[in-house]
Design a protein around this motif. Structure first.
Motif, PDB file in Angstrom:
ATOM      1  N   ILE A   1       0.824  -1.201   0.000  1.00 14.84           N
ATOM      2  CA  ILE A   1       0.000   0.000   0.000  1.00 14.84           C
ATOM      3  C   ILE A   1       0.862   1.256   0.000  1.00 14.84           C
ATOM      4  CG2 ILE A   1      -1.528   1.382   1.485  1.00 14.84           C
ATOM      5  CD1 ILE A   1      -3.031  -1.145   2.155  1.00 14.84           C
TER       6      ILE A   1
ATOM      7  N   LYS B   1      -5.701   4.153 -10.103  1.00 20.43           N
ATOM      8  CA  LYS B   1      -6.301   2.818 -10.007  1.00 20.43           C
ATOM      9  C   LYS B   1      -5.546   1.942  -9.018  1.00 20.43           C
ATOM     10  CE  LYS B   1      -7.150  -1.327 -12.801  1.00 20.43           C
ATOM     11  NZ  LYS B   1      -6.978  -1.953 -14.140  1.00 20.43           N
TER      12      LYS B   1
ATOM     13  N   PRO C   1      -7.631   0.981  -3.863  1.00 17.80           N
ATOM     14  CA  PRO C   1      -7.918   0.094  -2.725  1.00 17.80           C
ATOM     15  C   PRO C   1      -7.411   0.640  -1.397  1.00 17.80           C
ATOM     16  CG  PRO C   1      -7.135  -1.187  -4.592  1.00 17.80           C
ATOM     17  CD  PRO C   1      -6.944   0.251  -4.948  1.00 17.80           C
TER      18      PRO C   1
ATOM     19  N   THR D   1      -9.563   3.723  -0.382  1.00 19.85           N
ATOM     20  CA  THR D   1     -10.894   3.311   0.039  1.00 19.85           C
ATOM     21  C   THR D   1     -10.934   2.970   1.523  1.00 19.85           C
ATOM     22  OG1 THR D   1     -11.272   2.419  -2.174  1.00 19.85           O
ATOM     23  CG2 THR D   1     -12.790   1.706  -0.459  1.00 19.85           C
TER      24      THR D   1
ATOM     25  N   TYR E   1      -9.734  -5.821   5.917  1.00 21.34           N
ATOM     26  CA  TYR E   1      -9.712  -5.224   4.588  1.00 21.34           C
ATOM     27  C   TYR E   1      -8.281  -5.145   4.051  1.00 21.34           C
ATOM     28  CZ  TYR E   1     -10.532  -1.713   0.923  1.00 21.34           C
ATOM     29  OH  TYR E   1     -10.587  -1.038  -0.272  1.00 21.34           O
TER      30      TYR E   1
ATOM     31  N   ILE F   1      -6.521  -6.963   0.864  1.00 26.44           N
ATOM     32  CA  ILE F   1      -5.822  -6.261  -0.212  1.00 26.44           C
ATOM     33  C   ILE F   1      -4.438  -6.875  -0.437  1.00 26.44           C
ATOM     34  CG2 ILE F   1      -4.707  -4.085  -0.838  1.00 26.44           C
ATOM     35  CD1 ILE F   1      -6.981  -2.605   0.491  1.00 26.44           C
TER      36      ILE F   1
ATOM     37  N   VAL G   1      -5.408  -8.669  -3.769  1.00 25.46           N
ATOM     38  CA  VAL G   1      -5.402  -7.582  -4.758  1.00 25.46           C
ATOM     39  C   VAL G   1      -3.961  -7.282  -5.185  1.00 25.46           C
ATOM     40  CG1 VAL G   1      -6.051  -5.194  -5.240  1.00 25.46           C
ATOM     41  CG2 VAL G   1      -7.533  -6.616  -3.803  1.00 25.46           C
ATOM     42  N   TYR G   2      -3.117  -6.856  -4.232  1.00 24.70           N
ATOM     43  CA  TYR G   2      -1.721  -6.579  -4.566  1.00 24.70           C
ATOM     44  C   TYR G   2      -0.860  -7.842  -4.555  1.00 24.70           C
ATOM     45  CZ  TYR G   2      -2.999  -1.689  -3.741  1.00 24.70           C
ATOM     46  OH  TYR G   2      -3.587  -0.444  -3.788  1.00 24.70           O
TER      47      TYR G   2
END
Length: 427
Positions: free
Chosen positions: A74, A216, A220, A223, A249, A253, A257-258
């Motif tokens: 992140i 983009k 995440p 958010t 959350y 991620i 996600v990552y």
């Protein structure tokens, strides 16, 4: 006389570098051992009883949130977004450093964790781009002071517990002061960069493709702030539940996600969270017992009477408190000061008609500035240790940022609307 003895014993413990909780607990038991009217069993009851508060459940969740952030990717994506937004200004990388601290403030919850992470990540890069090491250290340390103010800072939770005010409102109250500090620090970094001749970190304009790709990748992470603040604001969950949701959350991620997090990172985060929570809780327990002693001896009432004899002006009172807290913050750990003095000052604050939420943000910013100040500012010592910068060189370079933060502190003191605008919208 007894109160004077235990205060002297506690300060002696601080002076000889005893751990804070050892010095405070020693002073607590000294009181009960020298006071025939108070059996020592009460000391144990007060120590344990203070930990049985549901509001404090938020502490380990937000500590873990900051810990797992180190393994998710992140931070790197938020840095890319920050540099894209401000990189073309003079001192672009310094500007991005402060902006990243502001965005991270709503995620890491700890200024020490934020400072350590960004020092390791950005200081070598800033040196490579021509910034002096002391300037890079000063920018990183100053920016990290935004973290306790931007929700969900741990100090906001602790103060809400001590002053018996809504932690959700404390979170909302921290947003505008945090943004004010960010703007002041970025403007200061710009002025220093112009004087020193530090160049922008990028010269080319941002293309639409680069903008949308970077945004983009960062969505995440961004958010998460909306999840925490929005969920509390609209009553979807409590601050404690927000911490648990935020941890889940971020882990999601990192894993899906990552895809940079591994199961072992979760175990490491749990172990680090356990250690950090234990250190925070034992200080809370010790200082809560001490606060009970002060209440029993009516120190708060006597202090309120003494202060109101000096002034009944809320503004003058806040200026006096600012001066006292700034000096204390140079020598003592911020959370310990918060835990000991908030229960003592609360009756006086209410008697003078000062809003407790406004007062909380003023003293939290005050104590944050203390962590940047010699001789024992924790953030200062951390960043000088990691960067190899001398304390004197660091303080000389950080002085413009220190002045900018003092100006922000005075603005918060004189204009309570800055802190109360968003909390009042929750009514």
């Amino acid at each position: 006389m007894t109160i004077g003895i235990i205060c002297a014993a506690m300060l002696l413990g601080f002076a000889i570098d005893l751990p804070i909780f050892v010095a405070v607990i020693g002073a607590v038991f000294l009181y009960f051992l020298t006071n025939n009217g108070a059996p020592p069993t009460i000391a144990v009851q007060r120590l344990v009883g203070s930990s049985q508060n549901l509001s404090l459940l938020a502490v380990p969740f937000f500590i873990m949130l900051g810990t797992v952030m180190n393994h998710t990717g992140i931070t790197r994506r938020l840095l890319g977004l920050a540099e894209m937004l401000v990189g073309r200004y003079r001192g672009g990388l310094a500007q991005a450093n402060i902006l990243l601290s502001t965005m991270m403030g709503g995620l890491s919850a700890s200024n020490l964790a934020d400072c350590a992470m960004l020092t390791k990540m950005l200081l070598p890069e800033m040196e490579r781009c021509g910034y002096s090491r002391s300037f890079a250290a000063a920018v990183t340390a100053s920016g990290s002071l935004i973290t306790p103010i931007i929700p969900p800072g741990i100090a906001l939770i602790i103060y809400g517990f001590l002053a018996d005010v809504s932690i959700g409102k404390m979170f909302m109250a921290g947003i505008l002061p945090g943004l004010l500090c960010a703007v002041a620090l970025m403007f200061t970094a710009y002025l220093v960069s112009v004087k020193k001749g530090y160049a922008p970190s990028r010269c080319e304009r941002v293309t639409s493709q680069e903008f949308f790709t970077t945004l983009k990748n960062a969505v995440p992470a961004l958010t998460l702030v909306v999840v925490i603040i929005g969920g509390i604001r609209f009553g979807v969950f409590t601050p404690t539940e927000a911490g648990a949701v935020a941890v889940a959350y971020v882990i999601g991620i990192g894993l899906f996600v990552y895809k940079e997090m591994r199961p072992r990172h979760i175990l490491e985060a749990l172990m680090e969270t356990t250690r950090s929570t234990a250190s925070v809780m034992i200080i809370i327990m010790a200082c809560s017992a001490l606060a009970w002693i002060f209440s029993w001896e009516q120190v708060a009432q006597n202090m309120a009477t003494a202060i109101t004899h000096v002034t009944t002006s809320p503004v003058l009172f806040l200026l006096m408190i600012n001066a006292i807290f700034l000096v204390m913050g140079m020598f003592l750990e911020g959370n310990a000061i918060l835990i000991v003095l908030v229960p003592l000052l609360k009756p006086t604050v209410e008697a003078l008609g000062i809003d407790l939420i406004h007062f909380g943000l003023v003293i939290i910013l005050n104590l944050s500035i203390g962590t940047l100040t010699p001789p024992v500012g924790t953030v200062m010592l951390l960043v000088t240790g990691l960067s190899g910068t001398s304390v004197l060189e660091f303080f000389k370079t950080a002085l413009p940022f220190y002045i900018a933060l003092i100006v922000c502190l005075l603005l918060l003191s004189f204009f309570p609307q800055i802190t109360l605008l968003l909390p009042n919208m929750m009514n």
